[in-house]
Design an enzyme around this catalytic site. Structure first.
Site, mmCIF file in Angstrom:
data_model
loop_
_atom_site.group_PDB
_atom_site.id
_atom_site.type_symbol
_atom_site.label_atom_id
_atom_site.label_comp_id
_atom_site.label_asym_id
_atom_site.label_seq_id
_atom_site.Cartn_x
_atom_site.Cartn_y
_atom_site.Cartn_z
ATOM 1 N N PHE A 19 42.678 49.455 53.763
ATOM 2 C CA PHE A 19 44.062 49.424 53.295
ATOM 3 C C PHE A 19 44.976 50.481 53.917
ATOM 4 O O PHE A 19 46.124 50.595 53.508
ATOM 5 C CB PHE A 19 44.076 49.589 51.767
ATOM 6 C CG PHE A 19 43.302 48.519 51.073
ATOM 7 C CD1 PHE A 19 43.827 47.242 50.945
ATOM 8 C CD2 PHE A 19 42.023 48.754 50.588
ATOM 9 C CE1 PHE A 19 43.107 46.235 50.321
ATOM 10 C CE2 PHE A 19 41.293 47.760 49.962
ATOM 11 C CZ PHE A 19 41.837 46.500 49.830
ATOM 12 N N GLY A 46 37.472 57.106 47.108
ATOM 13 C CA GLY A 46 37.909 55.754 47.488
ATOM 14 C C GLY A 46 37.478 55.420 48.899
ATOM 15 O O GLY A 46 38.279 55.396 49.826
ATOM 16 N N SER A 52 39.471 54.640 56.112
ATOM 17 C CA SER A 52 39.978 56.025 56.174
ATOM 18 C C SER A 52 38.840 57.019 56.412
ATOM 19 O O SER A 52 39.046 58.079 57.025
ATOM 20 C CB SER A 52 40.729 56.380 54.882
ATOM 21 O OG SER A 52 39.984 55.996 53.750
ATOM 22 N N ASP A 71 32.604 56.693 45.947
ATOM 23 C CA ASP A 71 33.024 55.352 45.494
ATOM 24 C C ASP A 71 31.863 54.741 44.724
ATOM 25 O O ASP A 71 30.710 54.925 45.103
ATOM 26 C CB ASP A 71 33.364 54.468 46.712
ATOM 27 C CG ASP A 71 34.275 53.304 46.373
ATOM 28 O OD1 ASP A 71 33.967 52.559 45.436
ATOM 29 O OD2 ASP A 71 35.289 53.140 47.065
ATOM 30 N N SER A 124 33.894 58.577 40.143
ATOM 31 C CA SER A 124 34.486 59.828 40.620
ATOM 32 C C SER A 124 34.388 60.991 39.616
ATOM 33 O O SER A 124 33.925 62.080 39.978
ATOM 34 C CB SER A 124 35.936 59.542 41.031
ATOM 35 O OG SER A 124 36.679 60.688 41.181
ATOM 36 N N ASP A 141 42.327 58.415 46.920
ATOM 37 C CA ASP A 141 42.684 57.019 47.207
ATOM 38 C C ASP A 141 41.722 56.101 46.448
ATOM 39 O O ASP A 141 41.198 55.143 46.982
ATOM 40 C CB ASP A 141 42.590 56.767 48.724
ATOM 41 C CG ASP A 141 43.263 55.468 49.136
ATOM 42 O OD1 ASP A 141 44.083 54.935 48.363
ATOM 43 O OD2 ASP A 141 42.965 54.976 50.242
ATOM 44 N N HIS A 144 43.844 53.027 40.935
ATOM 45 C CA HIS A 144 45.283 53.274 40.857
ATOM 46 C C HIS A 144 45.850 53.096 39.446
ATOM 47 O O HIS A 144 47.055 52.943 39.272
ATOM 48 C CB HIS A 144 46.021 52.381 41.861
ATOM 49 C CG HIS A 144 45.896 52.880 43.278
ATOM 50 N ND1 HIS A 144 44.900 53.717 43.685
ATOM 51 C CD2 HIS A 144 46.657 52.673 44.369
ATOM 52 C CE1 HIS A 144 45.036 53.990 44.970
ATOM 53 N NE2 HIS A 144 46.101 53.371 45.424
ATOM 54 N N ASP A 170 49.445 56.224 48.432
ATOM 55 C CA ASP A 170 50.166 55.245 47.610
ATOM 56 C C ASP A 170 51.099 55.902 46.597
ATOM 57 O O ASP A 170 51.156 55.491 45.421
ATOM 58 C CB ASP A 170 49.180 54.285 46.914
ATOM 59 C CG ASP A 170 48.502 53.354 47.906
ATOM 60 O OD1 ASP A 170 49.113 53.053 48.958
ATOM 61 O OD2 ASP A 170 47.351 52.958 47.668
HETATM 62 C C1 LIG Z 1 42.256 51.500 47.653
HETATM 63 S S1 LIG Z 1 40.503 51.432 47.825
HETATM 64 C C2 LIG Z 1 40.196 52.702 49.014
HETATM 65 C C3 LIG Z 1 40.710 52.341 50.374
HETATM 66 C C4 LIG Z 1 40.161 53.154 51.520
HETATM 67 N N1 LIG Z 1 40.449 54.577 51.375
HETATM 68 C C5 LIG Z 1 40.708 52.627 52.831
HETATM 69 O O1 LIG Z 1 41.260 53.391 53.639
HETATM 70 O O2 LIG Z 1 40.590 51.422 53.083
HETATM 71 C C6 LIG Z 1 39.985 52.169 46.302
HETATM 72 C C7 LIG Z 1 38.467 52.338 46.144
HETATM 73 O O3 LIG Z 1 38.265 53.200 45.034
HETATM 74 C C8 LIG Z 1 37.105 52.805 44.341
HETATM 75 N N2 LIG Z 1 37.217 53.313 42.969
HETATM 76 C C9 LIG Z 1 38.136 52.965 42.032
HETATM 77 N N3 LIG Z 1 37.960 53.674 40.908
HETATM 78 C C10 LIG Z 1 36.906 54.497 41.137
HETATM 79 C C11 LIG Z 1 36.220 55.492 40.354
HETATM 80 N N4 LIG Z 1 36.608 55.795 39.103
HETATM 81 N N5 LIG Z 1 35.166 56.122 40.905
HETATM 82 C C12 LIG Z 1 34.752 55.829 42.153
HETATM 83 N N6 LIG Z 1 35.378 54.918 42.945
HETATM 84 C C13 LIG Z 1 36.429 54.265 42.448
HETATM 85 C C14 LIG Z 1 37.058 51.304 44.458
HETATM 86 O O4 LIG Z 1 35.721 50.837 44.315
HETATM 87 C C15 LIG Z 1 37.668 51.073 45.862
HETATM 88 O O5 LIG Z 1 36.671 50.888 46.821
#
Ligand SMILES: C[S@@+](CC[C@H](N)C(=O)[O-])C[C@H]1O[C@@H](n2cnc3c(N)ncnc32)[C@H](O)[C@@H]1O
Length: 214
Positions: A19, A46, A52, A71, A124, A141, A144, A170
């Site tokens: 993303f 993330g 990234s 993640d 996290s 990241d 959200h 974001d």
């Molecule tokens: C927007 S994506 C990350 C995009 C990535 N940084 C990129 O450049 O493509 C958000 C990620 O955060 C992870 N995620 C969401 N909430 C989380 C949490 N509480 N703990 C760990 N990972 C989490 C999701 O599984 C997802 O893979």
């Protein structure tokens, strides 16, 4: 001049599922390169499929430090079936849940960066609770929603070393452009008095730790 990623790193980043737009990716890499000079690990919340992470890993490798990426690999709310950012190719057919870990591992392997990254698979706040060390760089990241964005901030921002960088993705001041949780966390970081903003690239905000009080 800001450090640019090598052409093969930029190509691996652009080829990876994910993303992060290129302009923000270049700013992320420049910030990671600067922070890596502190000699401390770089951490991302993330991972998704590693887009990234490639940039953080390259910056870490060049400075002789390690990149950590957190993640649970089950996807955020908006990535679940039926939602805007769902990708059916990252669903594990055996259990019917998202699993981005295999794609992430392929991304790092193709980029030749596996030796420079430690993948932390878990939630996290739970990982933050058992991570005792300081970090030169934290990139938020992850999820959200307010719950997740605040959890990431509370878990990881206190571990940013003095002079280290906190980067938030974001951040949309105008609700018409996107969800508000990362923006609220960005405001919270500035209001804490512990961070000072040093750069803005589209929705990517780079803050330096200049004080205590988180
Ligand atoms: C927007 S994506 C990350 C995009 C990535 N940084 C990129 O450049 O493509 C958000 C990620 O955060 C992870 N995620 C969401 N909430 C989380 C949490 N509480 N703990 C760990 N990972 C989490 C999701 O599984 C997802 O893979």
């Amino acid at each position: 001049m800001a450090a640019e990623p090598k052409p093969e790193i930029l190509a691996a980043f652009q080829a990876a599922k994910g993303f992060m737009p290129v302009r923000e990716g270049l700013a992320l890499h420049a910030a990671a390169t600067e922070a890596a000079a502190l000699g401390l690990p770089l951490l991302e919340v993330g991972t998704y499929c590693g887009r990234s992470t490639v940039l953080l890993a390259a910056a870490a490798r060049d400075a002789g430090v390690t990149a950590l990426t957190v993640d649970h690999h089950r996807g955020s709310e908006e990535q679940q079936p039926g939602w805007e950012y769902h990708d059916p190719s990252v669903v594990d057919p055996e259990i019917g849940l998202m699993d981005t870990l295999p794609t992430f591992r392929r991304t790092l392997h193709r980029a030749g960066l596996e030796d420079h990254v430690v993948a932390l698979v878990g939630r996290s706040p739970q990982v933050a609770a058992v991570w005792g060390g300081q970090l030169g760089f934290v990139f938020i990241d992850g999820g959200h929603t307010d719950e997740h964005a605040n959890g990431d901030y509370e878990g990881w921002a206190p571990k940013v070393a003095d002079g280290g960088l906190l980067v938030i993705h974001d951040v949309f001041p105008d609700p018409a452009d996107g969800g508000q949780a990362p923006y609220r966390v960005h405001r919270r970081a500035l209001a804490s008095g512990a961070f000072t903003e040093i750069s803005v690239t589209d929705s990517l905000r780079v803050l330096r730790r200049t004080g205590t009080g988180i």
